[in-house]
Design a protein around this motif. Sequence first.
Motif, PDB file in Angstrom:
ATOM      1  N   ALA A 146     -44.246 -33.558 -75.674  1.00 28.79           N
ATOM      2  CA  ALA A 146     -45.486 -33.638 -76.163  1.00 28.79           C
ATOM      3  C   ALA A 146     -46.128 -32.303 -75.410  1.00 28.79           C
ATOM      4  CB  ALA A 146     -46.395 -35.223 -75.883  1.00 28.79           C
ATOM      5  N   ASP A 147     -46.467 -31.720 -74.656  1.00 28.97           N
ATOM      6  CA  ASP A 147     -47.446 -31.003 -74.652  1.00 28.97           C
ATOM      7  C   ASP A 147     -46.932 -30.099 -75.194  1.00 28.97           C
ATOM      8  OD1 ASP A 147     -49.236 -30.175 -71.748  1.00 28.97           O
ATOM      9  OD2 ASP A 147     -47.393 -28.733 -72.048  1.00 28.97           O
ATOM     10  N   ASN A 148     -44.916 -29.508 -75.011  1.00 27.09           N
ATOM     11  CA  ASN A 148     -44.343 -28.221 -76.066  1.00 27.09           C
ATOM     12  C   ASN A 148     -45.049 -28.512 -77.616  1.00 27.09           C
ATOM     13  OD1 ASN A 148     -43.195 -26.181 -74.105  1.00 27.09           O
ATOM     14  ND2 ASN A 148     -42.481 -28.613 -72.484  1.00 27.09           N
ATOM     15  N   THR A 149     -44.385 -29.431 -77.146  1.00 25.57           N
ATOM     16  CA  THR A 149     -44.504 -29.351 -78.963  1.00 25.57           C
ATOM     17  C   THR A 149     -46.127 -29.336 -79.898  1.00 25.57           C
ATOM     18  OG1 THR A 149     -43.064 -31.349 -79.183  1.00 25.57           O
ATOM     19  CG2 THR A 149     -44.260 -30.599 -80.975  1.00 25.57           C
ATOM     20  N   ALA A 150     -46.860 -29.704 -79.117  1.00 20.69           N
ATOM     21  CA  ALA A 150     -48.821 -29.463 -79.748  1.00 20.69           C
ATOM     22  C   ALA A 150     -48.304 -28.017 -79.319  1.00 20.69           C
ATOM     23  CB  ALA A 150     -49.650 -30.118 -78.031  1.00 20.69           C
ATOM     24  N   ARG A 151     -48.166 -27.478 -78.241  1.00 20.54           N
ATOM     25  CA  ARG A 151     -48.878 -25.650 -78.079  1.00 20.54           C
ATOM     26  C   ARG A 151     -47.820 -25.086 -79.095  1.00 20.54           C
ATOM     27  NH1 ARG A 151     -50.365 -24.522 -72.549  1.00 20.54           N
ATOM     28  NH2 ARG A 151     -50.542 -25.901 -71.417  1.00 20.54           N
ATOM     29  N   LEU A 209     -52.402 -41.012 -81.396  1.00 16.03           N
ATOM     30  CA  LEU A 209     -51.752 -40.215 -83.227  1.00 16.03           C
ATOM     31  C   LEU A 209     -50.914 -41.419 -83.652  1.00 16.03           C
ATOM     32  CD1 LEU A 209     -49.851 -38.583 -79.631  1.00 16.03           C
ATOM     33  CD2 LEU A 209     -51.059 -37.396 -81.907  1.00 16.03           C
ATOM     34  N   THR A 210     -51.581 -43.219 -83.222  1.00 19.70           N
ATOM     35  CA  THR A 210     -50.656 -44.321 -84.660  1.00 19.70           C
ATOM     36  C   THR A 210     -51.564 -44.272 -84.992  1.00 19.70           C
ATOM     37  OG1 THR A 210     -49.493 -44.825 -82.869  1.00 19.70           O
ATOM     38  CG2 THR A 210     -49.832 -45.920 -84.887  1.00 19.70           C
ATOM     39  N   HIS A 211     -53.182 -43.967 -85.471  1.00 20.22           N
ATOM     40  CA  HIS A 211     -53.926 -44.710 -86.425  1.00 20.22           C
ATOM     41  C   HIS A 211     -54.602 -43.311 -87.392  1.00 20.22           C
ATOM     42  CE1 HIS A 211     -52.627 -48.357 -85.015  1.00 20.22           C
ATOM     43  NE2 HIS A 211     -53.916 -48.266 -84.347  1.00 20.22           N
ATOM     44  N   SER A 212     -54.573 -42.045 -86.887  1.00 25.79           N
ATOM     45  CA  SER A 212     -54.814 -40.922 -87.565  1.00 25.79           C
ATOM     46  C   SER A 212     -54.195 -41.005 -89.046  1.00 25.79           C
ATOM     47  CB  SER A 212     -54.807 -39.824 -87.004  1.00 25.79           C
ATOM     48  OG  SER A 212     -55.496 -39.591 -84.992  1.00 25.79           O
ATOM     49  N   PHE A 242     -57.447 -33.301 -90.268  1.00 23.37           N
ATOM     50  CA  PHE A 242     -57.052 -31.073 -91.257  1.00 23.37           C
ATOM     51  C   PHE A 242     -58.840 -30.466 -90.861  1.00 23.37           C
ATOM     52  CE2 PHE A 242     -52.967 -30.114 -90.900  1.00 23.37           C
ATOM     53  CZ  PHE A 242     -52.468 -29.174 -91.551  1.00 23.37           C
ATOM     54  N   GLN A 243     -59.762 -31.797 -91.525  1.00 18.17           N
ATOM     55  CA  GLN A 243     -60.768 -31.369 -92.334  1.00 18.17           C
ATOM     56  C   GLN A 243     -61.396 -30.789 -91.114  1.00 18.17           C
ATOM     57  OE1 GLN A 243     -62.266 -35.260 -94.177  1.00 18.17           O
ATOM     58  NE2 GLN A 243     -60.363 -34.695 -95.609  1.00 18.17           N
ATOM     59  N   ALA A 244     -61.011 -31.524 -89.753  1.00 19.98           N
ATOM     60  CA  ALA A 244     -61.691 -31.703 -88.745  1.00 19.98           C
ATOM     61  C   ALA A 244     -61.706 -30.594 -87.808  1.00 19.98           C
ATOM     62  CB  ALA A 244     -61.641 -32.350 -87.932  1.00 19.98           C
ATOM     63  N   GLY A 245     -60.260 -30.080 -87.963  1.00 18.65           N
ATOM     64  CA  GLY A 245     -59.619 -28.611 -87.645  1.00 18.65           C
ATOM     65  C   GLY A 245     -58.535 -29.367 -86.707  1.00 18.65           C
ATOM     66  N   LEU A 246     -57.016 -28.602 -86.971  1.00  9.55           N
ATOM     67  CA  LEU A 246     -55.941 -28.946 -86.224  1.00  9.55           C
ATOM     68  C   LEU A 246     -55.908 -28.309 -85.037  1.00  9.55           C
ATOM     69  CD1 LEU A 246     -52.866 -30.027 -86.657  1.00  9.55           C
ATOM     70  CD2 LEU A 246     -52.673 -27.816 -87.341  1.00  9.55           C
ATOM     71  N   HIS A 247     -56.465 -27.046 -84.557  1.00  7.17           N
ATOM     72  CA  HIS A 247     -56.599 -26.605 -84.104  1.00  7.17           C
ATOM     73  C   HIS A 247     -57.528 -26.939 -82.712  1.00  7.17           C
ATOM     74  CE1 HIS A 247     -56.838 -23.172 -81.310  1.00  7.17           C
ATOM     75  NE2 HIS A 247     -58.608 -23.005 -80.908  1.00  7.17           N
ATOM     76  N   GLU A 248     -58.829 -28.270 -83.273  1.00  8.25           N
ATOM     77  CA  GLU A 248     -59.601 -28.723 -81.944  1.00  8.25           C
ATOM     78  C   GLU A 248     -58.606 -30.023 -82.366  1.00  8.25           C
ATOM     79  OE1 GLU A 248     -60.354 -27.178 -84.565  1.00  8.25           O
ATOM     80  OE2 GLU A 248     -61.298 -25.607 -84.583  1.00  8.25           O
ATOM     81  N   PHE A 249     -58.097 -30.728 -82.719  1.00  4.71           N
ATOM     82  CA  PHE A 249     -57.429 -31.921 -82.332  1.00  4.71           C
ATOM     83  C   PHE A 249     -56.521 -31.654 -81.832  1.00  4.71           C
ATOM     84  CE2 PHE A 249     -54.247 -34.769 -82.863  1.00  4.71           C
ATOM     85  CZ  PHE A 249     -54.406 -36.076 -82.940  1.00  4.71           C
ATOM     86  N   LEU A 250     -55.435 -30.883 -81.622  1.00  2.00           N
ATOM     87  CA  LEU A 250     -54.298 -30.468 -80.768  1.00  2.00           C
ATOM     88  C   LEU A 250     -54.839 -30.374 -79.125  1.00  2.00           C
ATOM     89  CD1 LEU A 250     -52.005 -28.497 -83.644  1.00  2.00           C
ATOM     90  CD2 LEU A 250     -51.674 -30.575 -82.400  1.00  2.00           C
ATOM     91  N   THR A 251     -56.320 -28.980 -79.452  1.00  7.17           N
ATOM     92  CA  THR A 251     -56.521 -28.835 -77.958  1.00  7.17           C
ATOM     93  C   THR A 251     -57.102 -29.936 -76.698  1.00  7.17           C
ATOM     94  OG1 THR A 251     -56.983 -26.919 -78.964  1.00  7.17           O
ATOM     95  CG2 THR A 251     -58.456 -26.884 -77.192  1.00  7.17           C
ATOM     96  N   GLY A 252     -57.564 -31.003 -78.162  1.00  9.54           N
ATOM     97  CA  GLY A 252     -58.094 -31.801 -77.280  1.00  9.54           C
ATOM     98  C   GLY A 252     -57.334 -32.502 -77.012  1.00  9.54           C
ATOM     99  N   CYS A 253     -55.844 -32.940 -77.468  1.00  6.87           N
ATOM    100  CA  CYS A 253     -54.621 -33.374 -77.597  1.00  6.87           C
ATOM    101  C   CYS A 253     -54.050 -32.975 -75.695  1.00  6.87           C
ATOM    102  CB  CYS A 253     -53.791 -33.409 -78.046  1.00  6.87           C
ATOM    103  SG  CYS A 253     -53.942 -34.663 -79.035  1.00  6.87           S
ATOM    104  N   LEU A 254     -53.662 -31.663 -76.071  1.00  9.25           N
ATOM    105  CA  LEU A 254     -53.668 -31.310 -74.453  1.00  9.25           C
ATOM    106  C   LEU A 254     -54.181 -30.714 -73.520  1.00  9.25           C
ATOM    107  CD1 LEU A 254     -52.452 -27.548 -76.224  1.00  9.25           C
ATOM    108  CD2 LEU A 254     -50.926 -28.560 -75.293  1.00  9.25           C
TER     109      LEU A 254
END
Lengths: 470, 312
Positions: B170-175, B273-276, B282-294
Amino acid sequence: MQRKHYDEMHAADGAVRPHYRALADWLAATPAERVAEKRREADLLFHRVGITFAVYGDEQGAERLIPFDTIPRIIPLSEWQLLVRGLKQRVAALNRFLHDIYHGQEILKAGVIPAEQVLGNSAYQVAMLGLDLPHQVYSHIAGIDLIRHEDGNWYVLEDNLRTPSGVSYMLEDRKMMMRLFPELFEQQHVYPVEHYPALLLETLRSIGPHAMSEASVVVMTPGQYNSAYFEHAFLAQQMGVELVEGADLFVKDGYVYMRATGGRQRVDVIYRRVDDAFLDPLAFREDSLLGVPGLLSAYRAGNVSLANAIGTGVADDKSTYPYVPDMIRFYLGEEPLLANVPTWQCKRPEDFAYVSEHLAELVVKEVQGSGGYGMLIGPACTAAQVEAFRARLNANPTNYIAQPTLSLSTCPTFVERGIAPRHVDLRPFVLSGREVTLVPGGLTRVALGEGSLVVNSSQGGGTKDTWVVD
Amino acid sequence: MLSRVADRIFWMSRQMERAENMARILGVTANLVLFGASDRREENLRAPLTITGTSEGFAERHQSLTLETLIAFLALDEANPSSIYSCLRDARDNAHAVRWQITSEMWETLNATWLEVRGIRRERVIGAGATQFFDWVKERSHLFRGVTYGTIVRGEAFDFSRLGTFLERADNTARILDVKYHILLPAVEDVGGALDYYQWTALLRSVSAFETYRALYRDQIFPIKVAELLVLERRMPRSLAACFVEINHSLERIEGQHDHSVKRLAGELLARLTHSDIEEIFQAGLHEFLTGCLADFTELGNRIQRAYLGTV
């Protein structure tokens, strides 16, 4: 060094001894190529399974395979039964001795053994004074090294009462033989040894501190870089118990627990393969990273049992060895069934004089050495080597004992050019708990070099399967 | 199960998965650099260092950034703890410490992999040799995971192994997604715009998702769908959602005493990850979303260490 040896397979007139006849017939009937192929198969299997040992001093504790020889060492049942009686007698006396020196010290008062010899020994643990152990057993697992002399009689070479190793080879060698040569086991009845782990577990459970509940047992190892790590892991696996390192355990409110994913778990019995000095940094060597702080206090409180007990080393010390026959007489009122090898103690002036004079004929050992390190085998050494050793001996005579160069018996063994006799010894394992038991067999070590008498695995020794047969 | 043993098994699997992901990243990078547009060459070379957080370490050891120095550093550099070499060594060392709690096949797989990588010379890992090497690493990882799945008793050793594998994945795919998306699509407005088809295909291939994309969407490659596939699509085994299904399965079977915070965070992540909805992300920003996940993955890793593995 030509002398007459007792050969396990052949009598003096060259005839095959009766208990070896089935094997001799099989050897004669089996093509050499098939046997050679099986030996290669054995090598491959041992490598794959990873039955290796680390050699001290090798870079990064490199792993090596202990050579395995496919010709078994066979002992007739009648002879084995005599050995069993002698071994039980000896271990019983040694356990009585250990209990005594940490309690009333009757044997010292009686003057059978000089008190300073025992109390001044570095393996004597004051911490054990007055502590009562379950069944009064100290050495729960004892490995007694036996040899057969040219007179055909067995002698005890040394007692191993601390953390004797090698039992995994006994078990794996048997498994390998049954796998490679099943037909041999159909031809005659070989007494099984496979139940050793079950007996060991039973022994360990029987020394649990709480009589009411089933004891929780663990095997404690110094870690994967220890030379006997394979065996520690093997025994834990075979018994179905956890293999722990010091850091896995902790002491809280006088009890020992292990750190587990589901929280802490109580530990009742520790089969520890860690030396006394490293067990508890609060009580012994404070630089030990292998131990468990507070373990000794939990032990003294009777909340955990250790196998073997702390402080057993004083009984298997080579300076104590000469007194074992007297111990048997003192505690059991019996004559020893197994003989000691005559031993000169270099701390005695008259013995030292004899040893100095006959150095080139004797085997000289360090009192506290083990594993075949730091010993002299006079007849196998050059004059210069003998003199170099003499300098060390003269510097500290107290540190040495000497014995005649014994002619270890030989057993046919596969070598480069076919089959040839090689010297062997035998280490049976005696288990003492509520009862004293041993499986019919032991570890036969073989010195693979021609004429060599050093059977230690760290010095190029190999192993053989050991059969007790009807 | 002993905490130390669980720790070794967890990291054994993480390191093997990490080696595989590094091989994937380098494989696709080599492809892009050799065959892709030259104006993106520099960015593409830098991406693996950004993804694995090793830019500084690289700068200390190499002056110029070329495909050769990049591969030397990330594939076979013994001194770089993130290199494939180091990951395979660490995976093997962890297995060695617990070889009696794993199956002999698992141990033999990792040991043989380590023995083989030790014998590989740097000169061989260039050009076609590099592709071969990365494929080999992937195969060894597949083999290890398959051997694990096929041989080990279903118990905590299995659970902690799976936990390590999927948290690392998960970590790698997000990065990978975060960094590549940034290179390929710096501005959000471009979402529906013209695409560097080759680059997007390469990104999908790096996580073995190209065929899956085709099969699931039967459509052209749109960035937003690529993101949806790698983040939310449970049927895609390297997606964040799929990893967290597995992570939660493993955690359900693990019984701990003070592990509520572990299970809660893993459950929250699965719910996220199920209900998003990918449009909302994208509206909130993919980068922000992924940074939060990481950040949450790291926190989950720390909580796992504290709750089960005996480290604080």
